[in-house]
Design a protein around this motif. Structure first.
Motif, PDB file in Angstrom:
ATOM      1  N   TYR A  52       8.922  -2.865 -10.811  1.00 10.62           N
ATOM      2  CA  TYR A  52       9.328  -2.633  -9.423  1.00 10.62           C
ATOM      3  C   TYR A  52       8.109  -2.333  -8.543  1.00 10.62           C
ATOM      4  O   TYR A  52       7.996  -2.853  -7.423  1.00 10.62           O
ATOM      5  N   HIS A  53       7.205  -1.520  -9.039  1.00 10.64           N
ATOM      6  CA  HIS A  53       6.025  -1.109  -8.284  1.00 10.64           C
ATOM      7  C   HIS A  53       5.134  -2.312  -7.948  1.00 10.64           C
ATOM      8  O   HIS A  53       4.624  -2.429  -6.829  1.00 10.64           O
ATOM      9  N   ILE A  54       4.971  -3.218  -8.905  1.00 10.29           N
ATOM     10  CA  ILE A  54       4.168  -4.418  -8.677  1.00 10.29           C
ATOM     11  C   ILE A  54       4.833  -5.323  -7.640  1.00 10.29           C
ATOM     12  O   ILE A  54       4.178  -5.842  -6.736  1.00 10.29           O
ATOM     13  N   LEU A  55       6.142  -5.506  -7.771  1.00 12.50           N
ATOM     14  CA  LEU A  55       6.869  -6.341  -6.808  1.00 12.50           C
ATOM     15  C   LEU A  55       6.790  -5.765  -5.401  1.00 12.50           C
ATOM     16  O   LEU A  55       6.729  -6.508  -4.417  1.00 12.50           O
ATOM     17  N   HIS A  56       6.754  -4.444  -5.309  1.00 13.07           N
ATOM     18  CA  HIS A  56       6.728  -3.782  -4.007  1.00 13.07           C
ATOM     19  C   HIS A  56       5.328  -3.777  -3.398  1.00 13.07           C
ATOM     20  O   HIS A  56       5.116  -4.302  -2.298  1.00 13.07           O
ATOM     21  N   LEU A  57       4.355  -3.232  -4.099  1.00 14.56           N
ATOM     22  CA  LEU A  57       3.058  -2.952  -3.487  1.00 14.56           C
ATOM     23  C   LEU A  57       1.949  -3.943  -3.841  1.00 14.56           C
ATOM     24  O   LEU A  57       0.902  -3.940  -3.194  1.00 14.56           O
ATOM     25  N   THR A  58       2.152  -4.777  -4.850  1.00 11.99           N
ATOM     26  CA  THR A  58       1.127  -5.753  -5.211  1.00 11.99           C
ATOM     27  C   THR A  58       1.520  -7.165  -4.792  1.00 11.99           C
ATOM     28  O   THR A  58       0.798  -7.837  -4.054  1.00 11.99           O
ATOM     29  N   VAL A  59       2.679  -7.608  -5.250  1.00 15.26           N
ATOM     30  CA  VAL A  59       3.135  -8.973  -4.950  1.00 15.26           C
ATOM     31  C   VAL A  59       3.731  -9.060  -3.546  1.00 15.26           C
ATOM     32  O   VAL A  59       3.754 -10.126  -2.942  1.00 15.26           O
ATOM     33  N   ASN A  60       4.213  -7.924  -3.025  1.00 14.92           N
ATOM     34  CA  ASN A  60       4.844  -7.888  -1.695  1.00 14.92           C
ATOM     35  C   ASN A  60       6.118  -8.725  -1.671  1.00 14.92           C
ATOM     36  O   ASN A  60       6.445  -9.356  -0.659  1.00 14.92           O
ATOM     37  N   ALA A  61       6.862  -8.708  -2.805  1.00 12.32           N
ATOM     38  CA  ALA A  61       8.090  -9.491  -2.908  1.00 12.32           C
ATOM     39  C   ALA A  61       9.305  -8.728  -2.411  1.00 12.32           C
ATOM     40  O   ALA A  61      10.289  -9.328  -1.999  1.00 12.32           O
ATOM     41  N   PRO A  89      -1.429  -3.291   3.199  1.00 17.26           N
ATOM     42  CA  PRO A  89      -1.088  -2.416   2.067  1.00 17.26           C
ATOM     43  C   PRO A  89      -0.738  -0.999   2.515  1.00 17.26           C
ATOM     44  O   PRO A  89       0.174  -0.377   1.972  1.00 17.26           O
ATOM     45  N   TYR A  90      -1.455  -0.493   3.521  1.00 20.90           N
ATOM     46  CA  TYR A  90      -1.186   0.852   4.029  1.00 20.90           C
ATOM     47  C   TYR A  90       0.230   0.949   4.591  1.00 20.90           C
ATOM     48  O   TYR A  90       0.967   1.896   4.286  1.00 20.90           O
ATOM     49  N   GLU A  91       0.625  -0.037   5.389  1.00 19.01           N
ATOM     50  CA  GLU A  91       1.950  -0.002   5.991  1.00 19.01           C
ATOM     51  C   GLU A  91       3.040  -0.163   4.940  1.00 19.01           C
ATOM     52  O   GLU A  91       4.109   0.452   5.049  1.00 19.01           O
ATOM     53  N   ARG A  92       2.791  -0.963   3.910  1.00 25.70           N
ATOM     54  CA  ARG A  92       3.785  -1.109   2.842  1.00 25.70           C
ATOM     55  C   ARG A  92       3.999   0.219   2.130  1.00 25.70           C
ATOM     56  O   ARG A  92       5.129   0.589   1.797  1.00 25.70           O
ATOM     57  N   VAL A 101      -5.057   6.879   1.181  1.00 26.07           N
ATOM     58  CA  VAL A 101      -4.001   6.845   2.191  1.00 26.07           C
ATOM     59  C   VAL A 101      -4.151   7.981   3.192  1.00 26.07           C
ATOM     60  O   VAL A 101      -3.742   7.864   4.355  1.00 26.07           O
ATOM     61  N   PHE A 102      -4.770   9.082   2.774  1.00 28.71           N
ATOM     62  CA  PHE A 102      -4.972  10.226   3.666  1.00 28.71           C
ATOM     63  C   PHE A 102      -6.100   9.972   4.676  1.00 28.71           C
ATOM     64  O   PHE A 102      -6.240  10.728   5.631  1.00 28.71           O
ATOM     65  N   SER A 103      -6.879   8.923   4.446  1.00 25.53           N
ATOM     66  CA  SER A 103      -7.978   8.600   5.360  1.00 25.53           C
ATOM     67  C   SER A 103      -7.561   7.625   6.454  1.00 25.53           C
ATOM     68  O   SER A 103      -8.389   7.259   7.292  1.00 25.53           O
ATOM     69  N   GLY A 104      -6.310   7.180   6.412  1.00 29.01           N
ATOM     70  CA  GLY A 104      -5.816   6.301   7.463  1.00 29.01           C
ATOM     71  C   GLY A 104      -5.753   4.840   7.060  1.00 29.01           C
ATOM     72  O   GLY A 104      -6.208   4.455   5.972  1.00 29.01           O
ATOM     73  N   GLN A 105      -5.184   4.028   7.946  1.00 30.97           N
ATOM     74  CA  GLN A 105      -4.929   2.623   7.638  1.00 30.97           C
ATOM     75  C   GLN A 105      -6.205   1.827   7.405  1.00 30.97           C
ATOM     76  O   GLN A 105      -6.289   1.025   6.478  1.00 30.97           O
ATOM     77  N   VAL A 106      -7.210   2.034   8.249  1.00 29.49           N
ATOM     78  CA  VAL A 106      -8.456   1.267   8.111  1.00 29.49           C
ATOM     79  C   VAL A 106      -9.100   1.522   6.745  1.00 29.49           C
ATOM     80  O   VAL A 106      -9.521   0.587   6.052  1.00 29.49           O
ATOM     81  N   ALA A 107      -9.163   2.790   6.352  1.00 23.83           N
ATOM     82  CA  ALA A 107      -9.790   3.148   5.072  1.00 23.83           C
ATOM     83  C   ALA A 107      -8.985   2.611   3.894  1.00 23.83           C
ATOM     84  O   ALA A 107      -9.546   2.059   2.933  1.00 23.83           O
TER      85      ALA A 107
END
Length: 245
Positions: free
Chosen positions: A146-155, A165-168, A50-56
């Protein structure tokens, strides 16, 4: 034929008793716990993209879905990791719950009482991390959902939905209460690791001398601190505008 069936039945019963024995349950909890520690270290390393930016970061997330190609289909390697991790979690939970129930049954619901000392005249010898193992495990389990619903499933999308994923990650950790829940979960994880890692080595027979016990005790503390702090750095950096601002 009848004798053969009887022998097979006895062998099956012995096998089942062995698999349900306290020794096997301790070993299962230890091995699956170590598998999850390895996953946590790899996951923690990945978070620093995440420290390398959105593209990375988005590129890293995409790589996780394509690694192993063309030998494996798309997301094949990722699903292997998920299945191994899920199996480890379920076996770990089964083993620790079974051991806890046996302990409660053996002590008539009073818990374990150990030798007395000046610091513990009532004979209860427990560190804070060992005392919080059960409740810490529940907190970690609920947080993982909660973490899976937020950052993996995007629910769910605190801070705003996004296909990136970076923006989430940045949107979510820009909110103080999201970071606060993350801090609570990571502290619970740290205490769980502190006692669990040492206990795993003891269950596997590695703590064979006072010197080794001291070494593994120190290693467990260092590991717990490294993983706890390591996971907390990215969200805290995002919250205070060090990332994604």
């Amino acid at each position: 034929m009848a004798i053969s069936s009887a022998v097979q039945g006895v062998s099956t019963a012995k096998r089942q008793r062995f698999l349900r024995s306290t020794v096997v349950l301790h070993a299962a909890a230890a091995v699956t716990g170590l598998v999850m520690v390895l996953y946590l270290l790899a996951h923690m390393y990945g978070n620093y993209k995440v420290f390398s930016g959105q593209v990375a970061f988005d590129g890293y997330s995409h790589y996780l879905r394509t690694m192993g190609e063309p030998l494996l289909p798309r997301t094949g390697a990722l699903w292997i990791i998920r299945v191994v991790l899920l199996a480890s979690v379920l076996i770990h939970m089964y083993a620790v719950i079974a051991l806890w129930r046996r302990m409660r049954k053996a002590t008539a619901g009073k818990g374990g009482r150990r030798y007395q000392s000046r610091k513990n005249p009532r004979g209860v010898q427990r560190t804070y991390s060992s005392f919080t193992m059960r409740w810490g495990g529940i907190i970690i389990f609920l947080f993982v959902i909660y973490h899976i619903l937020h950052l993996t499933v995007n629910a769910i999308a605190p801070g705003g939905a996004s296909e990136s994923p970076y923006e989430r990650v940045v949107n979510g950790f820009s909110i103080w209460w999201v970071v606060a829940t993350y801090v609570i979960a990571m502290l619970a994880l740290g205490f769980h690791l502190r006692h669990g890692f040492w206990s795993a080595l003891a269950s596997l027979g590695a703590n064979t001398s006072p010197a080794r016990r001291r070494l593994f005790n120190q290693t467990a503390t260092v590991l717990a601190v490294v993983i706890t702090v390591g996971f907390l750095i990215p969200p805290v950096a995002i919250l205070f505008r060090g990332v994604g601002s």
